[in-house]
Design a protein around this motif. Structure first.
Motif, mmCIF file in Angstrom:
data_model
loop_
_atom_site.group_PDB
_atom_site.id
_atom_site.type_symbol
_atom_site.label_atom_id
_atom_site.label_comp_id
_atom_site.label_asym_id
_atom_site.label_seq_id
_atom_site.Cartn_x
_atom_site.Cartn_y
_atom_site.Cartn_z
ATOM 1 N N THR A 1 -2.437 6.584 -0.841
ATOM 2 C CA THR A 1 -3.082 7.885 -0.764
ATOM 3 C C THR A 1 -4.349 7.734 0.063
ATOM 4 O O THR A 1 -5.168 6.831 -0.180
ATOM 5 C CB THR A 1 -3.432 8.416 -2.161
ATOM 6 O OG1 THR A 1 -2.225 8.555 -2.925
ATOM 7 C CG2 THR A 1 -4.099 9.787 -2.069
ATOM 8 N N MET B 1 -0.290 11.294 1.704
ATOM 9 C CA MET B 1 0.352 10.040 1.328
ATOM 10 C C MET B 1 1.068 9.391 2.502
ATOM 11 O O MET B 1 1.577 10.081 3.399
ATOM 12 C CB MET B 1 1.363 10.277 0.207
ATOM 13 C CG MET B 1 0.759 10.690 -1.106
ATOM 14 S SD MET B 1 2.061 10.913 -2.361
ATOM 15 C CE MET B 1 1.057 11.494 -3.737
ATOM 16 N N ARG C 1 3.186 2.960 -1.546
ATOM 17 C CA ARG C 1 2.777 4.369 -1.424
ATOM 18 C C ARG C 1 1.256 4.419 -1.504
ATOM 19 O O ARG C 1 0.661 4.061 -2.522
ATOM 20 C CB ARG C 1 3.403 5.230 -2.525
ATOM 21 C CG ARG C 1 3.057 6.712 -2.387
ATOM 22 C CD ARG C 1 3.859 7.571 -3.346
ATOM 23 N NE ARG C 1 3.649 7.169 -4.726
ATOM 24 C CZ ARG C 1 4.543 7.366 -5.696
ATOM 25 N NH1 ARG C 1 5.705 7.940 -5.436
ATOM 26 N NH2 ARG C 1 4.282 6.972 -6.932
#
Length: 374
Positions: free
Chosen positions: A228, A210, A226
């Motif tokens: 990934t 992340m 955020r």
């Protein structure tokens, strides 16, 4: 219990009660790391009522210095790129360039990072080192790398960290490039704002890892994203709830506006929206998707307010004025700034004006894309 230990305990309680501090490992870190060790050079406080904003130093010999070190607020530690509190007797009217971020944001970001034991973390922006110390307490020194562009700031952080018994890998360099020698990382956390998420960060993060970074523009609406990292070399994610602001990374700060263009030229039409649409945080973020490098200023000319939007790099500009209760826009340059902003805001309204936490962000080798649900 010592005075500073009691202050650490109270800070942890305050952050937990507010919902920022949610897990025991991070609570232990907050209670263990003395924030005042990272503020031994003092900090600046804003002079009330000053226009433009003035700052004055608060040094460790002040009666309330220790208690203020544990206030849940950001404390400015450097101004104008070089000036620290000990350099000033009186006031200074320049822009802050480094600070100790408010503890609730530091803790919230660490919690949102979802680290686990054994994770290797890269921090972009060491600052005072307080956030770095919390990471070291949670994960261990060997798993933490922190990059800081300013060598003097990095040195002060190194000394403060050592005083706390922490010895992470500290790097002086451009954090926008990450730090390849320490990767691949499980997590990257960023304590400055960026216009676009650099692809170097994606390249240095393991698939499934992340990245937590604040995405901004020069209209200064920003949100914490955020992402990934995917197996295909892209990163995808969303924005977290709450208005988050950081100082922009120095290479991403806007250039001086310089001389204004002739605002009497260009093409004129009635505007669909007035400049007050940009007072809304989310609408302004949408406008930045259309025009991330546009700056805004307000001028009073001939007893009339002129709301100017300018891309100093390309020379494109727009100016909005009100006449007979209606807004008019005049534009010129290689792009039609207000046309692009109006189009994006209209599309956003048409799609139901979704909140920012419903927006999606994708970063790949070809750049960054921000969308919202239809």
């Amino acid at each position: 219990m010592s005075a500073d230990a009691e202050l650490r305990r109270r800070l942890a309680e305050e952050l937990a009660a507010a919902g920022y501090l949610r897990t025991e490992p991070w609570r232990y870190a907050v209670e263990a790391v003395p924030r005042q060790k990272f503020l031994t050079g003092g900090f600046f406080e804003q002079v009330p009522g000053s226009v433009p904003t003035a700052w004055r130093p608060v040094l460790p010999d002040a009666d309330d210095w220790l208690s203020r070190c544990y206030a849940d607020e950001s404390l400015v530690t450097q101004i104008a790129g070089t000036v620290v509190p000990g350099d000033i007797r009186g006031e200074i009217m320049r822009a802050p360039t480094s600070s100790s971020t408010m503890p609730n944001l530091v803790v919230r970001m660490h919690e949102e990072l979802r680290v686990e034991d054994g994770h290797r973390v890269l921090e972009v922006g060491t600052g005072t080192g307080y956030s770095t110390a919390l990471l070291c307490r949670r994960l261990g020194d060997d798993l933490v790398t922190s990059v800081e562009v300013d060598p003097d700031v990095s040195l002060r952080a190194k000394n403060a960290l050592a005083a706390c018994g922490a010895h992470p890998n500290l790097v002086v360099g451009d954090g926008l490039l990450g730090h390849r020698d320490g990767g691949l990382y499980d997590r990257i956390t960023v304590t400055c704002g960026v216009l676009t998420v650099p692809y170097e960060w994606i390249e240095q993060t393991k698939p499934g890892g992340m990245i937590l970074a604040t995405v901004c523009g020069w209209l200064y609406s920003s949100e914490l994203a955020r992402l990934t990292v995917q197996e295909d070399g892209t990163a995808r994610g969303s924005f977290l709830e709450g208005q988050i602001s950081f100082m922009l990374a120095r290479p991403h700060t806007p250039p001086p506006i310089g001389l204004l263009p002739d605002l009497g030229g260009g093409e004129e039409r009635l505007a669909a929206y007035g400049p007050d649409i940009l007072d809304d945080w989310t609408a302004r973020f949408v406008a930045q998707i259309a025009a991330p490098k546009v700056q805004r200023l307000r001028l009073s000319l001939d007893d009339q307010d002129h709301h100017v939007l300018l891309d100093a790099e390309t020379g494109a500009w727009a100016v909005l004025t009100q006449s007979a209760g209606k807004w008019e826009v005049r534009q010129s340059g290689p792009a039609r700034i207000w046309d692009d902003i109006e189009d994006h805001i209209t599309w956003w309204h048409t799609d139901g004006s979704p909140a920012l936490e419903r927006f999606e962000i994708t970063v790949g080798p070809d750049g960054q894309r921000i969308t919202w649900p239809k």
